[in-house]
Structures are given as C-alpha cells and as structure tokens.
Design a protein around this motif. Structure first.
Motif, PDB file in Angstrom:
ATOM      1  N   LYS A 167      43.065-143.893  -9.862  1.00  0.00           N
ATOM      2  CA  LYS A 167      41.709-143.716 -10.376  1.00  0.00           C
ATOM      3  C   LYS A 167      41.368-142.234 -10.513  1.00  0.00           C
ATOM      4  CE  LYS A 167      39.621-148.094  -8.995  1.00  0.00           C
ATOM      5  NZ  LYS A 167      38.440-148.755  -8.379  1.00  0.00           N
ATOM      6  N   THR A 168      42.396-141.390 -10.433  1.00  0.00           N
ATOM      7  CA  THR A 168      42.214-139.941 -10.534  1.00  0.00           C
ATOM      8  C   THR A 168      42.810-139.446 -11.837  1.00  0.00           C
ATOM      9  OG1 THR A 168      42.371-139.733  -8.120  1.00  0.00           O
ATOM     10  CG2 THR A 168      42.628-137.715  -9.429  1.00  0.00           C
ATOM     11  N   PRO A 169      41.989-139.180 -12.873  1.00  0.00           N
ATOM     12  CA  PRO A 169      42.557-138.680 -14.131  1.00  0.00           C
ATOM     13  C   PRO A 169      43.127-137.281 -13.964  1.00  0.00           C
ATOM     14  CG  PRO A 169      40.158-138.705 -14.229  1.00  0.00           C
ATOM     15  CD  PRO A 169      40.534-139.361 -12.948  1.00  0.00           C
ATOM     16  N   ASP A 170      44.205-136.997 -14.686  1.00  0.00           N
ATOM     17  CA  ASP A 170      44.847-135.689 -14.611  1.00  0.00           C
ATOM     18  C   ASP A 170      45.585-135.456 -15.917  1.00  0.00           C
ATOM     19  OD1 ASP A 170      46.897-133.579 -13.950  1.00  0.00           O
ATOM     20  OD2 ASP A 170      45.947-133.755 -11.978  1.00  0.00           O
ATOM     21  N   PHE A 171      45.446-134.266 -16.485  1.00  0.00           N
ATOM     22  CA  PHE A 171      46.067-133.989 -17.780  1.00  0.00           C
ATOM     23  C   PHE A 171      47.583-133.980 -17.706  1.00  0.00           C
ATOM     24  CE2 PHE A 171      45.863-129.842 -15.802  1.00  0.00           C
ATOM     25  CZ  PHE A 171      47.021-129.205 -16.230  1.00  0.00           C
ATOM     26  N   ARG A 172      48.138-133.915 -16.480  1.00  0.00           N
ATOM     27  CA  ARG A 172      49.593-133.852 -16.335  1.00  0.00           C
ATOM     28  C   ARG A 172      50.257-135.220 -16.326  1.00  0.00           C
ATOM     29  NH1 ARG A 172      48.450-129.651 -11.571  1.00  0.00           N
ATOM     30  NH2 ARG A 172      46.633-131.026 -11.575  1.00  0.00           N
ATOM     31  N   GLY A 173      49.494-136.289 -16.072  1.00  0.00           N
ATOM     32  CA  GLY A 173      50.105-137.607 -16.071  1.00  0.00           C
ATOM     33  C   GLY A 173      49.417-138.576 -15.131  1.00  0.00           C
ATOM     34  N   CYS A 174      50.168-139.591 -14.731  1.00  0.00           N
ATOM     35  CA  CYS A 174      49.668-140.671 -13.869  1.00  0.00           C
ATOM     36  C   CYS A 174      49.824-140.262 -12.412  1.00  0.00           C
ATOM     37  CB  CYS A 174      50.457-141.943 -14.165  1.00  0.00           C
ATOM     38  SG  CYS A 174      50.011-143.340 -13.123  1.00  0.00           S
ATOM     39  N   VAL A 175      48.717-140.169 -11.697  1.00  0.00           N
ATOM     40  CA  VAL A 175      48.703-139.584 -10.360  1.00  0.00           C
ATOM     41  C   VAL A 175      48.899-140.652  -9.285  1.00  0.00           C
ATOM     42  CG1 VAL A 175      47.276-138.370  -8.674  1.00  0.00           C
ATOM     43  CG2 VAL A 175      47.236-137.677 -11.077  1.00  0.00           C
ATOM     44  N   LEU A 176      49.928-140.466  -8.437  1.00  0.00           N
ATOM     45  CA  LEU A 176      50.083-141.305  -7.253  1.00  0.00           C
ATOM     46  C   LEU A 176      49.308-140.720  -6.079  1.00  0.00           C
ATOM     47  CD1 LEU A 176      53.867-142.299  -7.215  1.00  0.00           C
ATOM     48  CD2 LEU A 176      51.911-143.750  -7.735  1.00  0.00           C
ATOM     49  N   SER A 177      49.411-139.415  -5.913  1.00  0.00           N
ATOM     50  CA  SER A 177      48.680-138.715  -4.856  1.00  0.00           C
ATOM     51  C   SER A 177      47.980-137.516  -5.495  1.00  0.00           C
ATOM     52  CB  SER A 177      49.646-138.252  -3.765  1.00  0.00           C
ATOM     53  OG  SER A 177      48.973-137.540  -2.752  1.00  0.00           O
ATOM     54  N   PRO A 178      46.652-137.434  -5.412  1.00  0.00           N
ATOM     55  CA  PRO A 178      45.929-136.391  -6.153  1.00  0.00           C
ATOM     56  C   PRO A 178      46.197-134.995  -5.602  1.00  0.00           C
ATOM     57  CG  PRO A 178      44.426-137.606  -4.746  1.00  0.00           C
ATOM     58  CD  PRO A 178      45.729-138.326  -4.682  1.00  0.00           C
ATOM     59  N   GLU A 179      45.945-134.006  -6.458  1.00  0.00           N
ATOM     60  CA  GLU A 179      46.068-132.608  -6.058  1.00  0.00           C
ATOM     61  C   GLU A 179      45.046-132.276  -4.980  1.00  0.00           C
ATOM     62  OE1 GLU A 179      45.132-130.201  -9.458  1.00  0.00           O
ATOM     63  OE2 GLU A 179      43.129-131.048  -9.653  1.00  0.00           O
ATOM     64  N   VAL A 180      45.309-131.202  -4.254  1.00  0.00           N
ATOM     65  CA  VAL A 180      44.372-130.708  -3.247  1.00  0.00           C
ATOM     66  C   VAL A 180      44.011-129.275  -3.600  1.00  0.00           C
ATOM     67  CG1 VAL A 180      43.981-130.217  -0.806  1.00  0.00           C
ATOM     68  CG2 VAL A 180      45.393-132.188  -1.478  1.00  0.00           C
ATOM     69  N   VAL A 181      42.719-128.997  -3.719  1.00  0.00           N
ATOM     70  CA  VAL A 181      42.210-127.641  -3.953  1.00  0.00           C
ATOM     71  C   VAL A 181      41.246-127.321  -2.821  1.00  0.00           C
ATOM     72  CG1 VAL A 181      41.012-126.091  -5.538  1.00  0.00           C
ATOM     73  CG2 VAL A 181      42.374-127.972  -6.453  1.00  0.00           C
ATOM     74  N   LYS A 182      41.541-126.255  -2.084  1.00  0.00           N
ATOM     75  CA  LYS A 182      40.706-125.909  -0.922  1.00  0.00           C
ATOM     76  C   LYS A 182      40.364-124.422  -0.943  1.00  0.00           C
ATOM     77  CE  LYS A 182      40.725-125.642   4.142  1.00  0.00           C
ATOM     78  NZ  LYS A 182      39.318-126.092   4.267  1.00  0.00           N
ATOM     79  N   ILE A 183      39.086-124.104  -0.757  1.00  0.00           N
ATOM     80  CA  ILE A 183      38.653-122.721  -0.567  1.00  0.00           C
ATOM     81  C   ILE A 183      38.686-122.425   0.925  1.00  0.00           C
ATOM     82  CG2 ILE A 183      36.786-121.073  -0.873  1.00  0.00           C
ATOM     83  CD1 ILE A 183      35.829-122.669  -3.263  1.00  0.00           C
ATOM     84  N   ALA A 184      39.426-121.397   1.298  1.00  0.00           N
ATOM     85  CA  ALA A 184      39.567-121.058   2.715  1.00  0.00           C
ATOM     86  C   ALA A 184      38.205-120.765   3.351  1.00  0.00           C
ATOM     87  CB  ALA A 184      40.490-119.852   2.871  1.00  0.00           C
ATOM     88  N   ASP A 185      38.130-121.025   4.647  1.00  0.00           N
ATOM     89  CA  ASP A 185      36.870-120.772   5.358  1.00  0.00           C
ATOM     90  C   ASP A 185      36.912-119.500   6.194  1.00  0.00           C
ATOM     91  OD1 ASP A 185      38.604-121.639   7.292  1.00  0.00           O
ATOM     92  OD2 ASP A 185      37.573-123.550   7.645  1.00  0.00           O
ATOM     93  N   VAL A 186      37.986-118.701   6.059  1.00  0.00           N
ATOM     94  CA  VAL A 186      38.064-117.399   6.722  1.00  0.00           C
ATOM     95  C   VAL A 186      38.536-116.360   5.710  1.00  0.00           C
ATOM     96  CG1 VAL A 186      38.473-118.313   9.036  1.00  0.00           C
ATOM     97  CG2 VAL A 186      40.414-117.879   7.527  1.00  0.00           C
ATOM     98  N   ALA A 187      38.088-115.139   5.871  1.00  0.00           N
ATOM     99  CA  ALA A 187      38.492-114.041   4.993  1.00  0.00           C
ATOM    100  C   ALA A 187      39.563-113.219   5.698  1.00  0.00           C
ATOM    101  CB  ALA A 187      37.291-113.176   4.636  1.00  0.00           C
TER     102      ALA A 187
END
Length: 477
Positions: free
Chosen positions: A339-359
């Motif tokens: 149920k996760t659309p992605d321009f690269r294809g059919c997703v079994l496990s979605p990508e992870v995007v995380k903004i770090a919480d420390v500098a």
C-alpha cells in the motif's frame, strides 16, 4: 514474495507436508485431495492449514465442468470476529420463485455460510440466537434461510464464505458460487464498479451494512459508485465478487493465470493518475480507459501473462483478478502486495527517511545513522532527489534548518563523490557553490523555507543534523 520462504501444507488431521522452499515471484500449485470435499451441511474438520516463514499470497481455484470459481485466501491476521451477511440474490431456478427453495434439490438449496475457525476454541453467534461452538481449524456450514441471519459474531477470528453449491447460471446449468466476506466495517466507504463487470448480463449489487440493513440494487451505468457502511458484493450469473472499498486500495498487486483460460487484470484508478500504472517493468501499453460515470475514476481490462505485477508509481488503485472460460466469468480481488506507492516499483518493505535528533560533525553523522540501521543519505538521481525533498517536507517542522547528506570531496583528487559510489550527475548547488577545496569538503543541504534544498560545501567538523536513509525492498522494479 521473498526468497527462501518455507511453506507447509497440512490437510485437516494429516501430518504436515513439506516444508517446500519458494523464492521471490515463484508460484506453486497444490491439488486438493478428493477427501476434502464437504458434505451439504454441518461441521467438518476438512480444512487446510498453510503456514509460511514470510508473507505469501494464496488463491483457491475450483474448476468443475463448466464452472470455475476463485477466491483470495485471507491470512489469519486480516480476519475478523464480526461479519455482515449479504442479501440473497434473485436467481431464477435457485432462489426465485421463493417457494422452490428446498434442501432436497442441489440447485434449489438455500444459500449458505461456511464459517472457518482459526487456532482457538471458539463460539460463534449467527443472527440473533444461533450459537455454534468450533474447535481449532473446524468449520461449520449454516443455511441462510431468511433475513434474520444478518450478522456473524465470534469470540475469536474466523473466515466466512457466502454462496451456493450449484446456483443456476444459463442454458439449464448450475455452478458453484462463492465469495469471501470481508470483516464488518462501520464507517461509510466508497465502492467503484466498472461497467464492464455487467457485460452481456443482468447484474446486482448486494449491500450489507451496520444495523442489519441490506439492499439489492440493480446495476446499471448510473450506479458505478456505491457508498455503504459495510460491504458490497457484485453479482452476475456465475460470479459473486467482493468489491474493494477505497480505504483498502493498494499500490501493488500480483495477478496469476489459470492454464487454458483467458486471464485479465481489471484496474480502477483516478483518471488523472493513469500514467503511473505499470505492468511489470513497463507502463500499461495502449490501455482503453473507460470512465466510471459520476466519479473521478476510470477502469481498464488488461490481459496478463503467467504472472503480472500491477503497480502504481505515486498513488493507490483497485485491481481485480478476472478470468473467462467460454462465456462464464470468474474472479476475485487481486492480492495486495503493498500500500506504499513508489516510483521505483512494487514495495515489499518501504524506505526509511529519518532526520537526526542530534547535531554532530559529518563523520559522526555516519556512525549515528549506522547505529540506527541506516545510512547517511545518497541520492544521486534527480527523480530520487525530488522524491526525498517531498518526504523531508512531510517530516520536518521547520526546527531543523540544514542537514548533512552523503556527499563529500575526495581529499586525494578534490572530486565530489557519493557514499553509495554512484556517479555525481544531478546536483543542487547553491549560488557560488561549491567553493574551493579550502571552503569545505562535506555537503550540507538547506531545509530553510524558500531555499529549495540547495547544497553547500562546509567544514566536516561543523555540528549539524543529518538525513539517514534506508532504501525500500522491492518485489518488482
């Protein structure tokens, strides 16, 4: 759907068979032994238990003379404890006229429910007062004789099928007619119904809703959108099709074929998003889209090969498996892979995007991401960059103004490179950037409003937040 998936089949009380090992995209047929055929009514332990070490899809197929029926087998974690029972369709010679219904003649027998228990001792209430006790993996067949039977309520999860052993079709023939019911739903849902479903046949929509409300609607071109707080089933001679509500649309489906039969994928998608539909590696080739009257949706019927993966690059849609034998149609909702659309294809496990919480510095950000099971992001291609920018807009609340990304300058050659070793092609340098080797060797990306995610070269020791990333796992793409 995954490599090295072990599958075990257990036929009621027999010892488990296998396990068999299946790889990604592989299908295997398991013929059902004749002893599995059910008697007309009552209880039975003639069930099949299928277990696997990874997610799989299972489709049941029954072919007998001129009758073909298919059903998507729901995994136990998607079953429910409450179901709404649909109204009985009017079938000349089977349910109409009503005084011909009798258990003594197969094609005139009442419709029935087949209630299949899972792994716990269970108590099931059908209607207001019919109570059934089921042992693990036991089933019960219940005749639907009147409108009093409108719900199935169980203490633990069960599967429920609704149908008839041999309902009349045409030319004085009868055939099996079953649909797997979805668990009860109390919110109002939208069901989109392509006109092609009723091609050369009289058809009806069977609605079952909360409050024991049922309706039978004659289908026509003005009824291509139905709203109901429950479930909707499409009926035409020889076919009971559970319709997919909008909330259950997916971005990727798999459609298999049945040997010696015509097999299709019926696709329903928003008419402004048709370009995003793919069959395997390619966009749909010359689809004939047909508008669903009174909606923003269109549909098309696509012939499929041995196995087709139908996926959308940016949105969700409904896909049905359909087949045709002679003049008879059969089918079921196609299994949803993602149920996760992605321009690269059919997703079994979605990508992870995380903004770090420390500098921290650029080198320390590498370790920060690694400790999270992620990588400092590399996104060398323009399409991926645009995709990631959209994801960041969803994640960031404007508190983080700049982040490290996985690009830096080689101390030896002075050339820029990505951590994932992909060539540097599409870039988004700020005006005057990049500077000289003395101006900075690591890349900082701006998240400031209006700055369009521009890049600049900075001192690698400067503390900053970072973007950590993990690529999606694709079934197809």
């Amino acid at each position: 759907m995954n490599d090295n998936t072990r599958v075990t089949i257990q036929w009621f009380n027999n010892p488990p068979g296998g396990p068999d090992t299946l790889h990604k995209g592989e299908t295997r047929e398991y013929p059902v032994v004749p002893e599995m055929e059910l008697l007309k009514t009552g209880f039975s332990n003639k069930t099949v238990k299928i277990t696997s070490t990874n997610n799989i899809t299972v489709q049941a197929i029954n072919c007998k003379k001129t009758s073909t029926q298919t059903s998507l087998v729901m995994p136990t974690d998607q079953l429910g404890t409450k179901y709404f029972i649909p109204p009985i369709p009017n079938i000349q010679g089977t349910t109409v006229p009503s005084d011909i219904v009798t258990t003594a003649v197969t094609e005139r027998a009442p419709f029935k429910l087949v209630i299949v228990n899972t792994d716990k001792v269970n108590q099931v209430t059908v209607g207001n007062n019919q109570i059934i006790s089921l042992h693990p993996y036991e089933l019960s067949q219940v005749l639907v004789r009147d409108n009093a039977l409108r719900t199935v309520q169980a203490n633990s999860a069960v599967a429920v099928l609704f149908g008839h052993t041999c309902a009349m079709k045409d030319n004085c023939t009868c055939g099996q007619l079953y649909a797997t019911l979805p668990p009860a739903n109390n919110e109002t849902l939208k069901f989109y119904i392509p006109l092609i479903l009723a091609q050369n046949a009289s058809a009806f929509v069977l609605l079952s809703e909360r409050g024991s409300t049922t309706k039978v609607l004659a289908f026509n071109e003005d009824l291509q959108l139905v709203e109901a707080a429950g479930s909707a089933i499409f009926y035409r001679p020889g076919l009971l099709l559970t319709l997919i509500p909008d909330k259950d649309f997916g971005s990727c489906y798999v459609v298999n074929t049945i040997p010696d039969m015509q097999t299709f994928a019926l696709i329903v998608v928003n008419k402004s998003l048709t370009d995003g539909v793919h069959n395997g590696t390619l966009p749909l080739q010359n689809p004939q889209w047909q508008e669903l009257k009174g909606t923003e949706y269109v549909s098309t019927l696509v012939a499929v090969g041995n196995q087709s993966v139908i996926w959308h690059a940016s949105s969700k849609m409904a896909v049905y498996f359909f087949g045709k034998k002679d003049s008879a149609w059969f089918g079921n909702p196609a299994p949803v892979i993602s149920k996760t659309p992605d321009f690269r294809g059919c997703v079994l496990s979605p990508e992870v995007v995380k903004i770090a919480d420390v500098a921290v510095g650029w080198r320390e950000s590498l370790k920060y991401c690694k400790d999270k099971g992620l990588d400092l992001i590399s996104f060398p291609k323009a399409q991926l960059q645009s995709h990631i920018y959209e994801k960041i807009l969803q994640l960031n609340n404007h508190t983080v103004q700049a982040v490290w990304i996985g690009m830096r300058r080689s101390s030896r050659s002075g050339e820029w490179y990505w951590l994932n070793q992909q060539p540097v092609s599409a870039t988004n340098w700020d005006e005057g950037e990049p500077g000289t080797i003395f101006d900075g060797q690591c890349v900082l990306m701006s998240l400031e409003t209006g700055m369009d995610f521009v890049w600049s070269g900075k001192d690698c020791c400067m503390p900053a937040y970072s973007i950590c990333y993990k690529e999606p796992v694709l079934f197809w793409g």
